[in-house]
Design a protein around this motif. Structure first.
Motif, mmCIF file in Angstrom:
data_model
loop_
_atom_site.group_PDB
_atom_site.id
_atom_site.type_symbol
_atom_site.label_atom_id
_atom_site.label_comp_id
_atom_site.label_asym_id
_atom_site.label_seq_id
_atom_site.Cartn_x
_atom_site.Cartn_y
_atom_site.Cartn_z
ATOM 1 N N LEU A 176 0.836 -1.201 0.000
ATOM 2 C CA LEU A 176 0.000 0.000 0.000
ATOM 3 C C LEU A 176 0.865 1.243 0.000
ATOM 4 O O LEU A 176 1.712 1.412 0.882
ATOM 5 N N ASN A 177 0.644 2.109 -0.986
ATOM 6 C CA ASN A 177 1.378 3.374 -1.031
ATOM 7 C C ASN A 177 1.021 4.248 0.164
ATOM 8 O O ASN A 177 -0.062 4.137 0.739
ATOM 9 N N ASN A 178 1.924 5.162 0.495
ATOM 10 C CA ASN A 178 1.694 6.053 1.638
ATOM 11 C C ASN A 178 0.959 7.325 1.248
ATOM 12 O O ASN A 178 0.827 8.240 2.068
ATOM 13 N N ASP A 179 0.462 7.417 0.007
ATOM 14 C CA ASP A 179 -0.273 8.617 -0.421
ATOM 15 C C ASP A 179 -1.691 8.247 -0.850
ATOM 16 O O ASP A 179 -2.175 8.665 -1.895
ATOM 17 N N VAL A 180 -2.345 7.430 -0.008
ATOM 18 C CA VAL A 180 -3.711 7.013 -0.309
ATOM 19 C C VAL A 180 -4.609 7.255 0.900
ATOM 20 O O VAL A 180 -4.144 7.446 2.025
ATOM 21 N N LEU A 181 -5.922 7.232 0.642
ATOM 22 C CA LEU A 181 -6.935 7.236 1.692
ATOM 23 C C LEU A 181 -7.808 6.005 1.497
ATOM 24 O O LEU A 181 -8.118 5.620 0.359
ATOM 25 N N VAL A 182 -8.204 5.370 2.600
ATOM 26 C CA VAL A 182 -9.063 4.188 2.538
ATOM 27 C C VAL A 182 -10.346 4.448 3.318
ATOM 28 O O VAL A 182 -10.364 5.269 4.232
ATOM 29 N N ALA A 183 -11.406 3.754 2.957
ATOM 30 C CA ALA A 183 -12.719 3.969 3.577
ATOM 31 C C ALA A 183 -13.208 2.685 4.253
ATOM 32 O O ALA A 183 -12.653 1.606 4.065
ATOM 33 N N ASP A 184 -14.264 2.819 5.037
ATOM 34 C CA ASP A 184 -14.822 1.697 5.789
ATOM 35 C C ASP A 184 -15.048 0.479 4.896
ATOM 36 O O ASP A 184 -15.581 0.592 3.784
ATOM 37 N N GLY A 185 -14.654 -0.684 5.402
ATOM 38 C CA GLY A 185 -14.913 -1.935 4.698
ATOM 39 C C GLY A 185 -13.938 -2.261 3.587
ATOM 40 O O GLY A 185 -14.060 -3.301 2.940
ATOM 41 N N TRP A 186 -12.941 -1.397 3.392
ATOM 42 C CA TRP A 186 -12.054 -1.575 2.242
ATOM 43 C C TRP A 186 -11.286 -2.889 2.289
ATOM 44 O O TRP A 186 -11.208 -3.609 1.296
ATOM 45 N N LEU A 187 -10.726 -3.217 3.471
ATOM 46 C CA LEU A 187 -9.875 -4.401 3.553
ATOM 47 C C LEU A 187 -10.712 -5.682 3.567
ATOM 48 O O LEU A 187 -10.342 -6.682 2.938
ATOM 49 N N GLU A 188 -11.841 -5.660 4.264
ATOM 50 C CA GLU A 188 -12.735 -6.819 4.252
ATOM 51 C C GLU A 188 -13.133 -7.165 2.819
ATOM 52 O O GLU A 188 -13.169 -8.344 2.435
ATOM 53 N N VAL A 227 -13.067 12.388 -10.372
ATOM 54 C CA VAL A 227 -13.846 11.928 -9.231
ATOM 55 C C VAL A 227 -14.118 13.113 -8.311
ATOM 56 O O VAL A 227 -13.210 13.880 -8.002
ATOM 57 N N PRO A 228 -15.370 13.307 -7.864
ATOM 58 C CA PRO A 228 -15.730 14.502 -7.098
ATOM 59 C C PRO A 228 -15.306 14.450 -5.632
ATOM 60 O O PRO A 228 -16.140 14.370 -4.738
ATOM 61 N N CYS A 229 -14.016 14.479 -5.370
ATOM 62 C CA CYS A 229 -13.506 14.499 -3.999
ATOM 63 C C CYS A 229 -12.695 15.776 -3.821
ATOM 64 O O CYS A 229 -11.538 15.855 -4.272
ATOM 65 N N GLN A 230 -13.288 16.765 -3.195
ATOM 66 C CA GLN A 230 -12.601 18.043 -3.028
ATOM 67 C C GLN A 230 -11.660 18.038 -1.839
ATOM 68 O O GLN A 230 -10.707 18.804 -1.792
ATOM 69 N N ASP A 231 -11.928 17.191 -0.857
ATOM 70 C CA ASP A 231 -11.052 17.099 0.316
ATOM 71 C C ASP A 231 -11.166 15.688 0.878
ATOM 72 O O ASP A 231 -11.910 14.850 0.366
ATOM 73 N N ASP A 232 -10.398 15.434 1.953
ATOM 74 C CA ASP A 232 -10.366 14.083 2.511
ATOM 75 C C ASP A 232 -11.753 13.601 2.917
ATOM 76 O O ASP A 232 -12.129 12.455 2.644
ATOM 77 N N GLU A 233 -12.528 14.454 3.583
ATOM 78 C CA GLU A 233 -13.821 14.026 4.109
ATOM 79 C C GLU A 233 -14.821 13.698 3.003
ATOM 80 O O GLU A 233 -15.609 12.769 3.122
ATOM 81 N N SER A 234 -14.806 14.478 1.907
ATOM 82 C CA SER A 234 -15.744 14.186 0.822
ATOM 83 C C SER A 234 -15.417 12.864 0.140
ATOM 84 O O SER A 234 -16.290 12.212 -0.429
ATOM 85 N N TYR A 235 -14.158 12.454 0.231
ATOM 86 C CA TYR A 235 -13.779 11.151 -0.325
ATOM 87 C C TYR A 235 -14.567 10.021 0.325
ATOM 88 O O TYR A 235 -15.042 9.105 -0.361
ATOM 89 N N TYR A 236 -14.707 10.067 1.651
ATOM 90 C CA TYR A 236 -15.335 8.951 2.360
ATOM 91 C C TYR A 236 -16.788 8.762 1.928
ATOM 92 O O TYR A 236 -17.253 7.632 1.763
ATOM 93 N N GLY A 237 -17.489 9.861 1.726
ATOM 94 C CA GLY A 237 -18.869 9.754 1.255
ATOM 95 C C GLY A 237 -18.939 9.170 -0.141
ATOM 96 O O GLY A 237 -19.788 8.317 -0.440
ATOM 97 N N PHE A 238 -18.018 9.611 -1.000
ATOM 98 C CA PHE A 238 -18.007 9.099 -2.371
ATOM 99 C C PHE A 238 -17.643 7.618 -2.397
ATOM 100 O O PHE A 238 -18.225 6.830 -3.144
ATOM 101 N N ALA A 239 -16.678 7.223 -1.564
ATOM 102 C CA ALA A 239 -16.287 5.806 -1.503
ATOM 103 C C ALA A 239 -17.469 4.942 -1.076
ATOM 104 O O ALA A 239 -17.641 3.820 -1.563
ATOM 105 N N GLY A 240 -18.302 5.455 -0.178
ATOM 106 C CA GLY A 240 -19.494 4.727 0.242
ATOM 107 C C GLY A 240 -20.487 4.567 -0.898
ATOM 108 O O GLY A 240 -21.145 3.523 -1.022
ATOM 109 N N THR A 241 -20.589 5.597 -1.733
ATOM 110 C CA THR A 241 -21.477 5.527 -2.895
ATOM 111 C C THR A 241 -21.012 4.449 -3.867
ATOM 112 O O THR A 241 -21.815 3.665 -4.388
ATOM 113 N N VAL A 242 -19.700 4.404 -4.099
ATOM 114 C CA VAL A 242 -19.137 3.373 -4.987
ATOM 115 C C VAL A 242 -19.370 1.981 -4.399
ATOM 116 O O VAL A 242 -19.728 1.041 -5.110
#
Length: 536
Positions: A176-188, A227-242
């Motif tokens: 895993l690169n050190n320049d990523v963000l992960v969301a709930d359930g990603w590893l499972e 992808v519509p992620c303007q900041d770290d927090e908006s990423y998590y919502g978008f990841a949930g949508t995906v």
């Protein structure tokens, strides 16, 4: 960055600076403080940063964390949920760092907040000089399942990761690169994708910044693929949508990018890890994927797991000439794999998904035409690339069924059911097997279940009518079959079943009427033509 118990945080929480202090356990006060943090992201990040700095400066985190970890471990050990989780295979996350502290901090924070699957983290620092080492030492001191490998010099991407994997204790390894963000359930979800079939060797996610067909491209009115992620927090919502849109969707690839690769550790070790000749990075992931494929293992992408990738931050932060590295490693890759077209590997002209879909259709057509050997060949080619392709599994079941190997047929059909339980064709084939083995009740039960979901399924209705006839429930059977003809007067298969039934009881006018209907819809039906000729 908030606290509720002064005894645990005495001296470490400065209200409004390193956290928000709640004087007593009052739910309303908790709500107001948390609401404030959610609604003021800039303030939240400021407080969080100052809390991190305080912890590093005072060196308090490691001393307290170990005591609390031991206590929580004893309590959680009694939990049924914990015992269940502990049975799951451990994943060793190997994360390489070389400066870029800001991104490492954001990545580790994301990882710690959104990873509940059993894991360990092996940090491999390649000679950072920007405070990354101190930060990682503090993080490792606070987490019993973290460890740090501290390299004095930059060993390169491949060698650094290989060293991390060597120290890993998990059954699975995730680079895993050190320049990523992960969301709930990603590893499972990634682990679930890997475990769908033992022939799957490696799995990756979709992302916003990645070469090849892992990139998630969106349709928008403006035609923008971003992808519509303007900041770290908006990423998590978008990841949930995906996650919701693509839940359970796993698709094959010829290669996946090295920013996030989940692989069985035994396979990684067997391959000898990443080729260290690729140095600081580029093409080492392509090389690994080709070697995985040579072992007969499939490579898949979990379409429901979206990982945000900032992209090439170690190159940028350390002012490494990315283009020069890319060109050098491309020459090395072409020398090692002269027969491989990079465009083919990246699936630029046609996706592997499309290729396998076409082969599956061709295989099904060959089986229908009676060319079982070539049908088998195509099905096996498909399953080599995608062991989860239900149509190919079903095709092998049909071939076994047609050859009279009912045990192999049932095994293949059951495998297809495990991949796509509600798929009507495989349930109908299992019903035919039940009928062949004399278990008419089991066959009837399957068909009733199909018709509860789709009352208009003609194949299932036709089979159910035949079962009633086999059980000598003639009125019920004829009722089902005539009902089919009421909906579809040209269904020649049902006409032929009724013609055969009436021939047994010498109702020749009915036999003739139904045979003529068969030939009107299917003039090449030789058996119907022969029967009609015999009765004149």
């Amino acid at each position: 960055p908030y606290s509720f118990c002064s005894r645990l945080t005495a001296g470490s929480v400065i209200d409004g600076e390193t956290g928000l202090f709640v004087e007593k356990e009052d739910p309303d006060l908790w709500y107001e403080k948390i609401k404030y943090l959610i609604e003021h992201p800039v303030e939240r990040r400021r407080i969080q940063q100052q809390a991190h700095d305080y912890v590093r400066r005072e060196r308090i985190l490691g001393r307290k964390a170990r005591r609390w970890y031991d206590l929580y471990s004893r309590v959680l050990a009694e939990s049924t949920e914990t015992r269940t989780r502990e049975k799951r295979p451990l994943v060793s996350i190997v994360m390489l760092t070389f400066n870029a502290l800001e991104y490492t901090r954001r990545c580790v924070d994301s990882l710690s907040r959104h990873t509940s699957y059993p894991h360990e983290v092996v940090f491999v620092d390649n000679g950072s000089t920007d405070g990354t080492k101190d930060y990682l030492r503090d993080v490792v001191a606070a987490n019993a399942n973290y460890q740090l490998i501290d390299n004095e010099t930059n060993l390169g991407f491949s060698a650094g990761n290989n060293r991390g994997v060597k120290a890993a204790g998990g059954q699975y390894v995730l680079l895993l690169n050190n320049d990523v963000l992960v969301a709930d359930g990603w590893l499972e979800s990634l682990v679930s994708a890997l475990e769908r079939d033992e022939r799957i060797g490696m799995v990756g996610p979709v992302s916003n910044y990645v070469s090849g067909r892992q990139r998630l491209v969106l349709d928008s009115p403006a035609g923008s693929p971003d992808v519509p992620c303007q900041d770290d927090e908006s990423y998590y919502g978008f990841a949930g949508t995906v996650r919701t849109a693509n839940r359970g969707k796993v698709t094959p690839r010829r290669r996946i990018a090295g920013f996030a690769m989940l692989i069985r550790k035994a396979l990684y070790d067997d391959l000898g890890g990443l080729d260290e000749r690729f140095g600081s990075g580029n093409y080492e992931d392509d090389d690994l994927c080709l070697r995985v494929r040579e072992k007969g293992c499939a490579i898949m992408v979990d379409e429901s797991t979206f990982i945000h990738h900032f992209g090439s931050r170690s190159f940028k932060e350390n002012k490494i000439d990315y283009d020069a590295s890319l060109k050098k490693n491309e020459e090395l890759f072409r020398a090692k794999w002269p027969e491989v077209d990079p465009d083919w590997l990246l699936e630029k002209d046609e996706s592997l998904v499309q290729v396998l879909e076409r082969k599956s259709r061709e295989g099904a057509k060959l089986i229908e035409q009676g060319d079982l050997e070539n049908g088998r060949r195509l099905c096996e080619e498909v399953l080599l690339e995608d062991p989860t392709k239900v149509e190919a599994v079903y095709g092998l079941g049909l071939i076994a069924h047609l050859k009279g190997d009912l045990l192999e047929a049932r095994n293949r059909y059951q495998q297809a059911v495990s991949l796509k339980r509600e798929w009507s064709p495989v349930q109908q084939s299992l019903a035919l097997l039940d009928m062949a083995e004399g278990d008419l009740k089991a066959a009837q039960h399957r068909l009733v279940q199909i018709l509860e979901k789709d009352p208009h399924d003609l194949d299932a209705r036709r089979l159910l009518g035949q079962i009633f006839l086999e059980e000598e429930q003639f009125e019920a059977g004829i009722g089902v079959l005539t009902g089919i003809l009421k909906d579809d007067p040209n269904d020649w298969q049902t006409h032929f079943i009724l013609a055969s039934l009436y021939a047994e009881i010498d109702k020749m006018q009915d036999v003739k009427r139904h045979l003529e209907a068969v030939l009107a819809a299917n003039p090449d039906h030789a058996e119907a033509r022969e029967m009609l000729h015999k009765i004149g």
